[in-house]
Design a protein around this motif. Structure first.
Motif, PDB file in Angstrom:
ATOM      1  N   ASP A   5      77.206  55.914  26.558  1.00 48.95           N
ATOM      2  CA  ASP A   5      76.944  55.883  27.992  1.00 48.95           C
ATOM      3  C   ASP A   5      76.588  54.463  28.400  1.00 48.95           C
ATOM      4  OD1 ASP A   5      76.640  56.799  30.560  1.00 48.95           O
ATOM      5  OD2 ASP A   5      74.850  57.993  30.196  1.00 48.95           O
ATOM      6  N   GLY A   6      76.549  54.244  29.690  1.00 48.19           N
ATOM      7  CA  GLY A   6      76.059  53.010  30.272  1.00 48.19           C
ATOM      8  C   GLY A   6      75.559  53.340  31.666  1.00 48.19           C
TER       9      GLY A   6
ATOM     10  N   LEU B 202      72.589  50.779  27.676  1.00 52.78           N
ATOM     11  CA  LEU B 202      73.837  50.756  26.916  1.00 52.78           C
ATOM     12  C   LEU B 202      73.623  51.609  25.667  1.00 52.78           C
ATOM     13  CD1 LEU B 202      74.220  46.864  26.854  1.00 52.78           C
ATOM     14  CD2 LEU B 202      75.289  48.392  28.515  1.00 52.78           C
TER      15      LEU B 202
ATOM     16  N   THR C 263      75.599  53.884  22.397  1.00 54.75           N
ATOM     17  CA  THR C 263      76.805  54.240  21.666  1.00 54.75           C
ATOM     18  C   THR C 263      76.430  54.596  20.238  1.00 54.75           C
ATOM     19  OG1 THR C 263      79.019  53.496  20.969  1.00 54.75           O
ATOM     20  CG2 THR C 263      77.273  51.841  20.985  1.00 54.75           C
TER      21      THR C 263
ATOM     22  N   ALA D 270      79.244  48.227  22.000  1.00 53.78           N
ATOM     23  CA  ALA D 270      79.725  48.695  23.311  1.00 53.78           C
ATOM     24  C   ALA D 270      79.912  47.504  24.235  1.00 53.78           C
ATOM     25  CB  ALA D 270      78.740  49.702  23.899  1.00 53.78           C
TER      26      ALA D 270
ATOM     27  N   THR E 275      81.029  48.074  27.802  1.00 54.09           N
ATOM     28  CA  THR E 275      79.959  48.595  28.642  1.00 54.09           C
ATOM     29  C   THR E 275      79.037  47.471  29.094  1.00 54.09           C
ATOM     30  OG1 THR E 275      80.077  50.602  27.309  1.00 54.09           O
ATOM     31  CG2 THR E 275      78.258  50.439  28.849  1.00 54.09           C
TER      32      THR E 275
ATOM     33  N   HIS F 253      80.858  45.945  32.043  1.00 54.48           N
ATOM     34  CA  HIS F 253      80.870  46.810  33.221  1.00 54.48           C
ATOM     35  C   HIS F 253      79.495  46.871  33.872  1.00 54.48           C
ATOM     36  CE1 HIS F 253      82.458  50.219  35.623  1.00 54.48           C
ATOM     37  NE2 HIS F 253      81.187  50.627  35.596  1.00 54.48           N
ATOM     38  N   GLU F 254      78.474  47.127  33.088  1.00 54.36           N
ATOM     39  CA  GLU F 254      77.151  47.371  33.671  1.00 54.36           C
ATOM     40  C   GLU F 254      76.527  46.115  34.249  1.00 54.36           C
ATOM     41  OE1 GLU F 254      76.392  50.320  34.198  1.00 54.36           O
ATOM     42  OE2 GLU F 254      77.869  51.230  32.869  1.00 54.36           O
TER      43      GLU F 254
ATOM     44  N   THR G 294      85.727  44.592  34.529  1.00 54.94           N
ATOM     45  CA  THR G 294      85.225  44.838  33.170  1.00 54.94           C
ATOM     46  C   THR G 294      86.119  44.185  32.128  1.00 54.94           C
ATOM     47  OG1 THR G 294      84.188  46.931  33.808  1.00 54.94           O
ATOM     48  CG2 THR G 294      84.678  46.609  31.461  1.00 54.94           C
TER      49      THR G 294
END
Length: 604
Positions: A268-269, A278, A280, A289, A292, A295-296, A336
């Motif tokens: 998840d993130g 973050l 994984t 990750a 991620t 993206h985050e 991303t």
């Protein structure tokens, strides 16, 4: 996540824990403590004191939602052993008017509440407590009182010293393991990692101000692996700063990645104002990750400060719906992969493969017949980690706003680069940042349209929004990609059935218009034979189909609800596209194309 948080750094110390009065109304802090003695069985013990409670009924509850998520998650389901007492320690009678809250009928102005929380999902939405860590998403962990939502908060984490636990959070450190927040919105937006973690930090200069970025990692790897990984994190941060021209002004001048790369985590993130979660199961040796991370962190601008008006204020009691997620999540998804390439984490071929994967999903979905990007965004409360047991037809009607928005971000970026004046998506994002994000003025879709008009002209801006946002038409990707020396090719030389098969059974709703759909096949149908040949472990459906070609006709025998049926299927052409550089296809790349491609993909 409210507008006034742009002033938070200056006001925080004044607001917290003060006993000042305004119109004779006390501002006493809500005081929490949390302990983890029974972590082995995923339990946390939580105490909270609500003071200066107004006379009459007093309600306290668990949140039903979480910042960054849009669906209902019903965190109250993991709470039990709830007790309440007054200032003298006398038990108070509790009633339950609904599944989400508890009410005491009378009190003496102080209500002490204690309860047990079961927590065993380590991701961005829920909480996990075990002997490796206490991974706490605040809405999934702490009760709150709506009537005291504006009050400051104090929370003490009683760490397991025997496990060498330490606290990492965007909350303001007061002393020891006690932290604070100015109000409920900030508190709920502040995930906390309590574990034996490691930290790497670096300073970033932005507009004459130095801010510190921390990478907090709970993992089972080596220091050397973390050092190497952190170099990629630093490169990502700097390339994202280059998009906007500056970092946001983080509260207290700090930003924290809170990462758990452990076997018991859930992938998840989740973005937050000055931090991100973050998680994984992939170790650093397996790549962690890193996507991620990219993206985050982009969300620190886009969605945390460049914020849709539809999400202000965030509602902890109902689902949160926004029509802007194609931009907030989708354009973030476009950046991303682009940032990973610009930061030299990915190579060009890998980036183009990622574009191809997203493009094929969006382009070949029939969902555009039903919803435009705004309406796809409205679906978030039903798809954003939401749970239901009844079958849905989302494979035919829904396109993720992450992917849909990402392909539109690609189209807008390349279309702008074909306009006079060296236009590009980076500079449009800078403009949106300056108009809305920097001063934290929530925006609407119309605001985004107007900003594009101001940047690229009304004809361009209105055409983009009218065709692709307010409607669900698709840009000419073949021409757009060719302008930067990239080919979009549909070979179509392999047969296409249009439904997923597992052990001879159709496992999804066949795509509208595909061969299986036209032949009247449906999810759950069990295929028995193809052209008279029975299916088994050696003669699988895929193996048989792969010996054929597009246009071939097959006779299928299948069972549905215990009844044997027959149908005839005309195989189609594989609709998938490949996206590759001109060089890989042996095409000429002019100097002008090379310059344009470098401007698009090159490091900033």
């Amino acid at each position: 996540m409210r507008i006034y948080y742009s002033l938070l750094s200056m006001l925080f110390s004044v607001l917290l824990f003060s006993s000042c009065q305004q119109e004779n109304k006390a501002t006493t802090a809500i005081v929490y403590s949390i302990s983890f003695d029974n972590a082995v069985h995923h339990e946390a013990e939580i105490n909270v004191t609500f003071s200066d409670v107004a006379p009459g009924k007093f309600a306290f509850r668990m949140s039903r939602t979480s910042p960054g998520r849009y669906a209902l998650h019903e965190f109250a389901k993991n709470v039990y052993n709830v007790k309440a007492t007054n200032s003298a320690g006398e038990a108070l009678k509790i009633t339950r008017p609904d599944p989400y809250q508890w009410v005491v009928e009378s009190h003496d102005g102080t209500v002490h509440v204690s309860y047990t929380l079961f927590a065993n999902r380590g991701g961005g939405t829920y909480a996990q407590v075990d002997e490796t860590h206490a991974h706490l998403n605040i809405p999934a962990t702490f009760m709150f009182a709506p009537s005291q939502a504006e009050r400051p908060v104090e929370v003490t984490f009683n760490v397991r010293e025997d496990l060498n636990w330490k606290v990492a959070t965007q909350l303001k450190k007061e002393s020891g393991n006690t932290f604070s927040a100015p109000d409920l919105q900030y508190f709920m937006d502040s995930p906390t990692e309590v574990s034996d973690h490691q930290i790497r930090s670096f300073d970033v200069d932005s507009n004459g101000k130095t801010q510190t970025v921390h990478f907090v990692l709970h993992h089972n790897g080596t220091d050397a692996e973390l050092d190497t990984y952190f170099e990629d994190v630093k490169a990502i941060v700097l390339q994202q700063k280059a998009v906007y021209g500056e970092l946001p002004d983080f509260d207290f001048g700090e930003y924290r990645f809170l990462a758990c790369y452990i076997p018991n985590a859930s992938g998840d993130g989740m973005e937050h104002r000055n931090s991100t979660i973050l998680t994984t199961t992939r170790s650093l040796a397996q790549g962690g990750a890193i996507s991620t991370v990219s993206h985050e962190f982009f969300h620190a601008w886009n969605v945390e400060r460049i914020r849709p008006k539809s999400l202000e204020p965030f509602d902890f009691e109902e689902a949160n719906m926004s029509g802007e997620l194609w931009f907030a999540e989708g354009f973030t998804s476009y950046y991303t992969g682009l940032i990973l390439l610009r930061a030299d984490v990915w190579e060009q071929d890998r980036y183009l493969r990622s574009i191809a994967s997203t493009f094929n999903y969006v382009w070949n979905s029939p969902g555009t017949k039903f919803f435009n990007p705004i309406e796809m965004s409205y679906q978030a409360p039903f798809v954003d980690a939401a749970r239901s047991v009844d079958p849905v037809n989302r494979g035919n009607t829904f396109i993720s706003y992450y992917s849909y928005g990402s392909t539109l971000g690609l189209a807008l970026d390349l279309a702008l680069r074909n306009e006079p004046g060296n236009l590009n998506l980076d500079d449009y994002m800078k403009l949106v940042w300056k108009k809305f994000g920097k001063e934290e003025v929530p925006y609407t879709i119309e605001n985004l349209n107007q900003a594009l008009n101001a940047y690229a002209g009304e004809d361009f801006g209105n055409a983009f929004f009218n065709k692709y946002i307010y409607d669900s038409k698709m840009p000419n990707y073949k021409t757009l990609l060719a302008s930067v020396g990239v080919s979009l090719t549909q070979k179509g030389d392999t047969p296409y059935f249009g439904a997923r098969i597992r052990q001879g059974r159709i496992t999804n709703e066949p795509t509208i218009g595909c061969p299986a759909y036209k032949a009247g096949l449906d999810r759950g149908d069990q295929l028995i034979s193809v052209n008279g040949k029975g299916l088994n472990d050696k003669n699988t459906f895929s193996a048989m189909i792969n010996t054929l070609k597009p246009g071939d006709i097959i006779d299928l025998v299948f069972t549905r609800h215990g009844v044997t049926k027959n149908t005839r299927v005309t195989l189609g052409r594989n609709p998938r596209y490949t996206i590759e550089s001109f060089e890989k296809e042996g095409k000429e790349v002019t100097d002008a194309i090379k310059v344009k491609r470098t401007a698009w993909l090159g490091k900033k």
